[in-house]
Motif scaffolding. Structure first.
Motif, PDB file in Angstrom:
ATOM      1  N   PHE A   3       1.041  -1.350  -0.181  1.00  0.00           N
ATOM      2  CA  PHE A   3      -0.055  -0.039  -0.073  1.00  0.00           C
ATOM      3  C   PHE A   3       0.970   1.224  -0.025  1.00  0.00           C
ATOM      4  O   PHE A   3       0.487   2.265  -0.675  1.00  0.00           O
ATOM      5  N   LEU A   4       1.903   1.254   0.662  1.00  0.00           N
ATOM      6  CA  LEU A   4       2.815   2.402   0.946  1.00  0.00           C
ATOM      7  C   LEU A   4       3.497   2.645  -0.273  1.00  0.00           C
ATOM      8  O   LEU A   4       3.852   3.791  -0.708  1.00  0.00           O
ATOM      9  N   LEU A   5       3.819   1.481  -0.858  1.00  0.00           N
ATOM     10  CA  LEU A   5       4.605   1.524  -2.308  1.00  0.00           C
ATOM     11  C   LEU A   5       3.846   2.245  -3.554  1.00  0.00           C
ATOM     12  O   LEU A   5       4.063   2.979  -4.351  1.00  0.00           O
ATOM     13  N   MET A   6       2.276   1.684  -3.620  1.00  0.00           N
ATOM     14  CA  MET A   6       1.433   2.483  -4.273  1.00  0.00           C
ATOM     15  C   MET A   6       1.103   3.719  -4.196  1.00  0.00           C
ATOM     16  O   MET A   6       0.973   4.543  -5.199  1.00  0.00           O
ATOM     17  N   CYS A   7       1.341   4.212  -2.892  1.00  0.00           N
ATOM     18  CA  CYS A   7       0.822   5.694  -2.661  1.00  0.00           C
ATOM     19  C   CYS A   7       2.285   6.480  -2.966  1.00  0.00           C
ATOM     20  O   CYS A   7       2.126   7.376  -3.344  1.00  0.00           O
ATOM     21  N   GLU A   8       3.414   5.834  -3.063  1.00  0.00           N
ATOM     22  CA  GLU A   8       4.615   6.576  -3.193  1.00  0.00           C
ATOM     23  C   GLU A   8       4.784   6.468  -4.437  1.00  0.00           C
ATOM     24  O   GLU A   8       5.853   7.106  -5.334  1.00  0.00           O
ATOM     25  N   PHE A   9       4.377   5.518  -5.622  1.00  0.00           N
ATOM     26  CA  PHE A   9       4.757   5.073  -6.816  1.00  0.00           C
ATOM     27  C   PHE A   9       4.555   6.476  -7.679  1.00  0.00           C
ATOM     28  O   PHE A   9       5.478   6.927  -8.536  1.00  0.00           O
ATOM     29  N   PRO A  10       3.417   7.448  -7.748  1.00  0.00           N
ATOM     30  CA  PRO A  10       3.411   8.408  -8.636  1.00  0.00           C
ATOM     31  C   PRO A  10       4.341   9.476  -8.206  1.00  0.00           C
ATOM     32  O   PRO A  10       4.869   9.972  -9.105  1.00  0.00           O
ATOM     33  N   PHE A  11       4.810   9.548  -7.061  1.00  0.00           N
ATOM     34  CA  PHE A  11       5.907  10.671  -6.484  1.00  0.00           C
ATOM     35  C   PHE A  11       7.185  10.053  -7.186  1.00  0.00           C
ATOM     36  O   PHE A  11       7.839  11.002  -7.613  1.00  0.00           O
ATOM     37  N   ILE A  12       7.363   8.728  -7.099  1.00  0.00           N
ATOM     38  CA  ILE A  12       8.903   8.307  -7.714  1.00  0.00           C
ATOM     39  C   ILE A  12       8.701   8.584  -9.303  1.00  0.00           C
ATOM     40  O   ILE A  12       9.893   9.010  -9.805  1.00  0.00           O
ATOM     41  N   VAL A  13       7.748   8.210  -9.983  1.00  0.00           N
ATOM     42  CA  VAL A  13       7.988   8.656 -11.396  1.00  0.00           C
ATOM     43  C   VAL A  13       8.015   9.902 -11.665  1.00  0.00           C
ATOM     44  O   VAL A  13       8.679  10.285 -12.370  1.00  0.00           O
ATOM     45  N   LEU A  14       7.321  10.935 -10.777  1.00  0.00           N
ATOM     46  CA  LEU A  14       7.642  12.277 -10.944  1.00  0.00           C
ATOM     47  C   LEU A  14       9.081  12.705 -10.775  1.00  0.00           C
ATOM     48  O   LEU A  14       9.559  13.539 -11.733  1.00  0.00           O
ATOM     49  N   ARG A  15       9.660  12.274  -9.720  1.00  0.00           N
ATOM     50  CA  ARG A  15      10.939  12.600  -9.373  1.00  0.00           C
ATOM     51  C   ARG A  15      11.778  12.020 -10.683  1.00  0.00           C
ATOM     52  O   ARG A  15      12.648  12.683 -10.878  1.00  0.00           O
ATOM     53  N   LYS A  16      11.730  10.804 -10.826  1.00  0.00           N
ATOM     54  CA  LYS A  16      12.203  10.220 -11.952  1.00  0.00           C
ATOM     55  C   LYS A  16      12.315  10.990 -13.333  1.00  0.00           C
ATOM     56  O   LYS A  16      13.251  11.098 -14.113  1.00  0.00           O
ATOM     57  N   ILE A  17      11.324  11.495 -13.807  1.00  0.00           N
ATOM     58  CA  ILE A  17      10.922  12.123 -15.066  1.00  0.00           C
ATOM     59  C   ILE A  17      11.191  13.864 -15.031  1.00  0.00           C
ATOM     60  O   ILE A  17      11.272  14.421 -16.027  1.00  0.00           O
ATOM     61  N   THR A  18      11.677  14.313 -13.864  1.00  0.00           N
ATOM     62  CA  THR A  18      11.996  15.630 -13.734  1.00  0.00           C
ATOM     63  C   THR A  18      13.514  15.780 -13.179  1.00  0.00           C
ATOM     64  O   THR A  18      13.884  16.998 -13.046  1.00  0.00           O
ATOM     65  N   VAL A  19      14.281  15.030 -12.427  1.00  0.00           N
ATOM     66  CA  VAL A  19      15.478  15.064 -11.685  1.00  0.00           C
ATOM     67  C   VAL A  19      16.466  14.339 -12.720  1.00  0.00           C
ATOM     68  O   VAL A  19      16.474  13.267 -12.605  1.00  0.00           O
ATOM     69  N   PRO A  20      17.357  15.040 -13.324  1.00  0.00           N
ATOM     70  CA  PRO A  20      18.273  14.467 -14.195  1.00  0.00           C
ATOM     71  C   PRO A  20      19.450  13.947 -13.272  1.00  0.00           C
ATOM     72  O   PRO A  20      19.826  14.508 -12.422  1.00  0.00           O
TER      73      PRO A  20
END
Length: 258
Positions: A3-20
Motif C-alpha cells: 500500500f505504501l509503495l502504491m502511494c509512493e509510486f506516483p511521486f517516484i515517477v514524477l521525481r524520475k522524469i524531472t530530476v536528471p
C-alpha cells in the motif's frame, strides 16, 4: 508495504522524469534526456506555488526551449551503454539536477510544516514546544539521514563537516537573502529583530558544542592513551551531544515559562 509503495509510486515517477541523474550507477541516456526536457514544467509549478510567479508567458519561453534543446542533444550524442558521460557534460547536468532536487525538498518541507502545524493546533500543543521539537526535527530529518548515511560509509570527516556546514549555510545565506528581499520589498534599511529565549539558548549551546568538538578532537577521551586518542572523536562524545541537546530543550522551555 504494498500500500505504501502504491502511494509512493506516483511521486517516484514524477521525481524520475524531472530530476536528471547522470551518475554512473543511475545513468540512463533516455531518462536523463526526458528529465531535462520535462523539468521546466516542475519549476513552473514550483515557482507558481511558492511565489505566484507565472512563467507560462511569452517572455519565459526560452526557459522551456533551452532544456528541450539540451535534452535533444543528450538523447542524440550522449553515450548509451558504451561508456559514462563526459565529466564536462555530466557536472552541469548534475548541478541542474541538484537544483531541481532542492526545490522538491523545499516543497515537501513546506507541506510537512503545514501538516505539523495543523496537528499542533488540533492537539492544542503550544507553538514553542512545536518549534523546539517536532518542527525542528522535521526540518532537520533530511540532513540527519544524509549525515548518518555518510558516516556509516566511513566518511567521518565529510559527515562532521556537513553537520557544521549545513547550519552555517542556513544561518548565513538564509537570513542574508531573506533580509535583502525584505528590505527591497518594503523599502527599509533596518529591520527590528528580537532574540527569543530558544534562539539565545541556541547560541549558547551551539558554541558549547563547538568547544567540546574541538576539545575531543584535539585532546581526545581520557580512557585511551594520549598517542592513540589525539585527533580522534570517540563515541563517548555522542552521549555528551545528546545530553547537550536535552539540556537545550529543557533550558529553552524553562526560560520561556519563567
Amino acid at each position: 508495504d504494498t500500500f505504501l509503495l502504491m502511494c509512493e509510486f506516483p511521486f517516484i515517477v514524477l521525481r524520475k522524469i524531472t530530476v536528471p541523474i547522470p551518475c554512473d550507477e543511475y545513468y540512463c541516456r533516455s531518462m536523463v534526456a526526458i528529465s531535462i526536457m520535462i523539468s521546466p514544467y516542475w519549476l513552473a509549478w514550483y515557482f507558481n506555488a511558492q511565489s505566484g510567479l507565472n512563467i507560462f508567458v511569452a517572455e519565459y519561453i526560452p526557459l522551456f526551449l533551452v532544456p528541450i534543446f539540451v535534452g535533444l542533444l543528450v538523447a542524440r550524442f550522449a553515450p548509451s551503454g558504451e561508456g559514462p558521460m563526459h565529466v564536462f557534460v555530466s557536472v552541469p547536468i548534475t548541478l541542474y539536477g541538484f537544483i531541481i532536487a532542492a526545490t522538491y525538498l523545499d516543497a515537501v518541507a513546506d507541506k510537512l510544516v503545514d501538516i505539523l502545524s495543523f496537528i499542533g493546533i488540533i492537539c492544542h500543543i503550544p507553538s514553542q514546544i512545536m518549534g523546539l521539537t517536532i518542527l525542528a526535527w522535521g526540518n532537520s530529518l533530511g540532513d540527519l539521514s544524509a549525515n548518518v548515511a555518510v558516516a556509516n560509509k566511513g566518511l567521518a570527516d565529510m559527515a562532521i563537516t556537513a553537520c557544521f556546514a549545513g547550519p552555517v549555510f542556513n544561518m548565513l545565506i538564509g537570513p542574508g537573502i531573506g533580509f535583502w528581499l525584505l528590505g527591497n520589498s518594503i523599502g527599509v534599511r533596518d529591520v527590528p529583530v528580537d532574540l527569543t529565549p530558544p534562539l539565545e539558548m541556541g547560541f549558547v549551546f551551539s558554541m558549547l558544542n563547538c568547544v567540546l568538538v574541538a576539545v575531543y578532537g584535539l585532546c581526545g577521551c581520557s580512557c585511551l592513551e594520549h598517542s592513540q586518542r589525539k585527533g580522534w572523536i570517540q563515541k563517548e562524545y555522542g552521549y555528551v551531544a545528546l545530553v547537550l541537546y536535552m539540556g537545550y530543550i529543557v533550558a529553552s522551555l524553562s526560560w520561556q515559562h519563567m
